[in-house]
Scaffold this motif. Structure first.
Motif, PDB file in Angstrom:
ATOM      1  N   ALA A 208       0.840  -1.208   0.000  1.00 34.47           N
ATOM      2  CA  ALA A 208       0.000   0.000   0.000  1.00 34.47           C
ATOM      3  C   ALA A 208       0.872   1.254   0.000  1.00 34.47           C
ATOM      4  CB  ALA A 208      -0.926  -0.008   1.220  1.00 34.47           C
ATOM      5  N   MET A 209       2.010   1.185   0.698  1.00 39.16           N
ATOM      6  CA  MET A 209       2.918   2.340   0.710  1.00 39.16           C
ATOM      7  C   MET A 209       3.423   2.608  -0.707  1.00 39.16           C
ATOM      8  SD  MET A 209       5.030   1.827   4.284  1.00 39.16           S
ATOM      9  CE  MET A 209       5.937   3.383   4.261  1.00 39.16           C
ATOM     10  N   LYS A 210       3.757   1.545  -1.429  1.00 42.11           N
ATOM     11  CA  LYS A 210       4.211   1.748  -2.820  1.00 42.11           C
ATOM     12  C   LYS A 210       3.090   2.377  -3.639  1.00 42.11           C
ATOM     13  CE  LYS A 210       5.866  -0.425  -7.028  1.00 42.11           C
ATOM     14  NZ  LYS A 210       7.169  -0.773  -7.527  1.00 42.11           N
ATOM     15  N   GLU A 211       1.871   1.846  -3.474  1.00 40.98           N
ATOM     16  CA  GLU A 211       0.755   2.371  -4.268  1.00 40.98           C
ATOM     17  C   GLU A 211       0.526   3.848  -3.978  1.00 40.98           C
ATOM     18  OE1 GLU A 211      -2.339  -0.397  -3.288  1.00 40.98           O
ATOM     19  OE2 GLU A 211      -1.435  -1.957  -4.556  1.00 40.98           O
ATOM     20  N   LYS A 212       0.723   4.233  -2.711  1.00 45.10           N
ATOM     21  CA  LYS A 212       0.516   5.655  -2.337  1.00 45.10           C
ATOM     22  C   LYS A 212       1.780   6.481  -2.537  1.00 45.10           C
ATOM     23  CE  LYS A 212      -2.481   4.311   1.436  1.00 45.10           C
ATOM     24  NZ  LYS A 212      -2.325   4.080   2.865  1.00 45.10           N
ATOM     25  N   ARG A 213       2.799   5.869  -3.135  1.00 42.03           N
ATOM     26  CA  ARG A 213       4.101   6.534  -3.372  1.00 42.03           C
ATOM     27  C   ARG A 213       4.735   7.052  -2.084  1.00 42.03           C
ATOM     28  NH1 ARG A 213       5.023   7.280  -8.790  1.00 42.03           N
ATOM     29  NH2 ARG A 213       3.211   7.007 -10.140  1.00 42.03           N
ATOM     30  N   GLN A 214       4.505   6.304  -0.990  1.00 39.81           N
ATOM     31  CA  GLN A 214       5.196   6.624   0.267  1.00 39.81           C
ATOM     32  C   GLN A 214       6.492   5.822   0.304  1.00 39.81           C
ATOM     33  OE1 GLN A 214       2.306   5.338   3.174  1.00 39.81           O
ATOM     34  NE2 GLN A 214       1.183   7.271   3.107  1.00 39.81           N
TER      35      GLN A 214
ATOM     36  N   PRO B  28       7.072  -3.616  -3.894  1.00 38.92           N
ATOM     37  CA  PRO B  28       8.087  -2.592  -3.641  1.00 38.92           C
ATOM     38  C   PRO B  28       9.509  -3.100  -3.874  1.00 38.92           C
ATOM     39  CG  PRO B  28       6.642  -2.879  -1.719  1.00 38.92           C
ATOM     40  CD  PRO B  28       6.316  -3.983  -2.678  1.00 38.92           C
ATOM     41  N   THR B  29      10.352  -2.203  -4.376  1.00 40.72           N
ATOM     42  CA  THR B  29      11.793  -2.454  -4.428  1.00 40.72           C
ATOM     43  C   THR B  29      12.419  -1.704  -3.254  1.00 40.72           C
ATOM     44  OG1 THR B  29      12.156  -0.536  -5.843  1.00 40.72           O
ATOM     45  CG2 THR B  29      11.863  -2.676  -6.933  1.00 40.72           C
ATOM     46  N   ILE B  30      13.382  -2.331  -2.623  1.00 37.44           N
ATOM     47  CA  ILE B  30      14.097  -1.717  -1.495  1.00 37.44           C
ATOM     48  C   ILE B  30      15.557  -1.632  -1.924  1.00 37.44           C
ATOM     49  CG2 ILE B  30      14.639  -1.859   0.956  1.00 37.44           C
ATOM     50  CD1 ILE B  30      11.615  -1.746   0.480  1.00 37.44           C
ATOM     51  N   GLY B  31      16.054  -0.420  -2.076  1.00 33.06           N
ATOM     52  CA  GLY B  31      17.394  -0.245  -2.630  1.00 33.06           C
ATOM     53  C   GLY B  31      18.473  -0.100  -1.576  1.00 33.06           C
ATOM     54  N   ILE B  32      19.665  -0.582  -1.941  1.00 35.62           N
ATOM     55  CA  ILE B  32      20.872  -0.275  -1.157  1.00 35.62           C
ATOM     56  C   ILE B  32      21.967  -0.095  -2.210  1.00 35.62           C
ATOM     57  CG2 ILE B  32      21.126  -2.776  -0.621  1.00 35.62           C
ATOM     58  CD1 ILE B  32      22.761  -1.805   1.904  1.00 35.62           C
ATOM     59  N   GLY B  33      22.404   1.125  -2.361  1.00 32.94           N
ATOM     60  CA  GLY B  33      23.321   1.410  -3.458  1.00 32.94           C
ATOM     61  C   GLY B  33      22.620   1.313  -4.803  1.00 32.94           C
TER      62      GLY B  33
END
Ligand code: KIV
Length: 272
Positions: A15-21, A205-210
């Protein structure tokens, strides 16, 4: 966003991804740091196998065992009451050629460690593992790009997905994990434009590191951002404070107080 009194779920992250949070994540390895991360409002924490390096002093994550992960995760679970708790399944404890063992590893991680989700490293070859775990009711986070458990295959800690063919493979890997049922995927050391493109092609969601600002969330190793782990500072990390320096000052002061007879004072002592 974490909701006090209700643990964040994989659906909240979507839901956070959908709301662009944007989704902030951090690694945690023990009770006190998990408490602070939880209070801060992180929706999810990762009990990462990076603990092998930053807590235990190994030179890679390969010597981390499932028992070590479970012990650290159980401490985190006692401290983090609201976060989704993701645990790394450690090196060589899961594989597509042995789904029964993979399931047993994940079972122990959740039942004994108190994790509410697991993370596995690898792209397309991990899709059967993800599918089998998800079919057993276990939420799975994927991890592609630089996958430290395969460091001896990769040959070094370097950016992945450079060039058209490698970029296409990485996108296909992310899509395969999504199709297999992963609820999110970590992108580690991936060029920022590619990570942004992959993020736009996935519903999870994608969770980035670098992996730049275009990911849906970010994760960092706690000991890097707090300045506890001093051996190496990755380019993608940012040091927000200098805990090792503060520890040095405090321990020097205590050491010198004892040597000089300034500690303990009457206020730290007991009358007969
Ligand atoms: O083990 C770990 O800390 C990780 C993060 C770097 C994503 O896998």
């Amino acid at each position: 966003m974490s909701h006090p009194g209700r643990r964040t779920t994989i659906h909240d992250l979507r839901a956070m991804k959908e709301k662009r949070q944007r989704i902030p994540m951090v690694t945690c390895y023990d009770y006190p740091t998990a408490r602070v991360a939880d209070e801060t409002g992180f929706p999810a924490v990762l009990v990462g196998d990076s603990l092998g390096m930053v807590v235990h002093g190994f030179d890679s994550t390969l010597r981390v065992t499932l028992d070590m992960m479970i012990m650290h995760c159980a401490a985190v679970a006692r401290g983090a009451k609201n976060c989704l708790i993701v645990i790394d399944l450690p090196f060589a404890t899961y594989s597509a050629s042995d789904l029964r063992t993979s399931l047993e590893t994940a079972r122990r991680a959740m039942q004994e460690g108190g994790a509410t989700a697991v993370k596995v490293e690898g792209g397309r070859r991990m899709a059967p593992v993800v599918g089998a775990l998800v079919a057993s009711g276990i939420p799975v986070m994927g991890h592609i790009g630089l996958t430290p458990q395969s460091i001896h295959m990769i040959g070094g800690y370097r950016v992945q997905g450079r060039g058209t063919a490698a970029a296409d493979r990485l996108l296909a890997a992310a899509q395969a994990l999504e199709q297999a049922g992963a609820f999110a995927v970590v992108l580690e050391l991936v060029p920022a434009p590619l990570a942004q493109h992959i993020s736009s092609q996935l519903t999870i969601p994608t969770i980035g590191i670098g992996a730049g600002i275009g990911c849906d969330g970010q994760i960092q190793v706690l000991h890097d951002i707090l300045g506890i782990y001093e051996e190496f500072m990755p380019k993608h990390s940012k040091r927000y404070t200098d805990v090792a320096g503060q520890m040095r000052l405090a321990l020097r002061a205590y050491h010198d107080d004892v040597v000089a007879g300034r500690f303990p004072g009457p206020e730290h002592s007991f009358e007969s």
